[in-house]
Enzyme design. Structure first.
Site, short mmCIF file in Angstrom:
data_model
loop_
_atom_site.label_atom_id
_atom_site.label_comp_id
_atom_site.label_asym_id
_atom_site.label_seq_id
_atom_site.Cartn_x
_atom_site.Cartn_y
_atom_site.Cartn_z
CB SER A 198 -0.90 0.01 1.24
OG SER A 198 -1.42 1.32 1.42
CG HIS A 219 -3.57 -1.86 -1.81
ND1 HIS A 219 -4.63 -2.71 -2.12
CD2 HIS A 219 -4.06 -0.97 -0.92
CE1 HIS A 219 -5.70 -2.34 -1.41
NE2 HIS A 219 -5.39 -1.28 -0.68
CG ASP A 231 -5.08 2.30 0.09
OD1 ASP A 231 -6.02 1.48 0.00
OD2 ASP A 231 -4.00 2.05 0.65
CG MET A 258 -8.81 6.96 0.79
SD MET A 258 -8.24 7.08 2.48
CE MET A 258 -7.33 5.55 2.64
CG HIS A 283 -9.07 -0.31 -1.36
ND1 HIS A 283 -8.59 -0.38 -0.07
CD2 HIS A 283 -10.43 -0.35 -1.24
CE1 HIS A 283 -9.60 -0.46 0.78
NE2 HIS A 283 -10.72 -0.43 0.10
CG MET A 318 -11.49 2.86 0.56
SD MET A 318 -10.01 2.98 1.56
CE MET A 318 -8.77 3.03 0.27
CG MET A 320 -12.03 -2.86 4.23
SD MET A 320 -10.45 -2.54 3.42
CE MET A 320 -9.65 -1.43 4.60
CG ASP A 363 -6.28 -2.79 2.89
OD1 ASP A 363 -5.27 -2.43 3.51
OD2 ASP A 363 -6.88 -2.06 2.05
#
Ligand code: DX5
Ligand code: ZN
Length: 217
Positions: free
Chosen positions: A7, A32, A34, A36, A65, A67, A136, A174
């Site tokens: 990540s 990975h 992330d 957001m 990923h 979010m 998660m 994760d």
């Protein structure tokens, strides 16, 4: 053998391309990413443009990923930016089945993600259609949070569901994946382990990857 997905949220964003290359050299399997939006989760990170820059920095599979709220608006943009795996949260959509098909039609593997409190039964009628389920093990939003041990039985139960139906679906975990938690997660049946702070916050990276991989066996 399990896989480590690094990540980049815990990396130094000022040297992002270098950090991605360092992780690749250190032996991680995937990167990975992330994403957001400050709406679905209380933090804001990066979008398709930075994802594209990460794509150019590595040959490794990009595991994105999302979010974000309204993920259906951004599927094509992230696949075009280079996502090999695209993960959305079940809590962020009313039309899960349609969204899974949209991801696959755009050309990525579909990951369906569940927050710690979301039950597995929301997967009952779509499990056959997905490529990976991300459970998660923290509430999404930040790296460096404490692992929630209550998710372990959920990992075991999902392993059982996948094996009983003989499906080709990976289990990813994760959040708070560290030397003291990865062994239990592997024993519970996880296949892909996201690691942020456990990987980037101590040097050298290669030692951290070796340590995690030794414990996931
Ligand atoms: C949390 C993110 C994670 C996070 C993991 O919302 O989805 O990928 O960066 O970081 P660590 O490994 O530090 O918990
Ligand atoms: Zn993540």
């Amino acid at each position: 053998m399990g896989k480590i997905s690094a990540s980049i949220l815990s990396s130094d964003f000022g040297r992002l391309a270098e950090q991605v290359k360092d992780a690749e050299q250190a032996g991680v399997d995937w990167i990975h990413v992330d994403v957001m939006d400050g709406h679905f989760v209380p933090n804001i990170t990066i979008g398709p443009a930075v994802t594209r820059a990460i794509r150019r920095a590595t040959q490794l599979p990009l595991d994105v990923h999302l979010m974000i709220s309204n993920p259906e608006r951004y599927v094509e943009a992230f696949v075009e930016a280079g996502a090999d795996w695209l993960g959305i949260h079940v809590e962020a959509t009313l039309h899960l089945e349609r969204l899974i098909q949209q991801i696959k039609e755009a050309g990525a593997k579909a990951t369906v993600t569940l927050n710690p409190a979301t039950p597995l039964n929301c997967l009952e009628y779509v499990l056959k259609e997905v490529d990976m389920v991300l459970l998660m093990t923290v509430n999404p939003g930040f790296s460096g949070q404490k692992f929630i041990p209550g998710v372990l039985p959920k990992v075991r139960r999902l392993r059982q569901m996948i094996d009983e139906q003989e499906l080709d679906v990976l289990i990813q975990v994760d959040g708070g994946v560290q030397l003291d938690t990865i062994g239990d997660l592997a024993a519970a049946g996880a296949d892909v382990f996201v690691s942020g702070s456990g990987l980037f916050n101590a040097q050298p990276l290669a030692d951290n990857v070796r340590g995690l991989k030794a414990l996931m066996k």
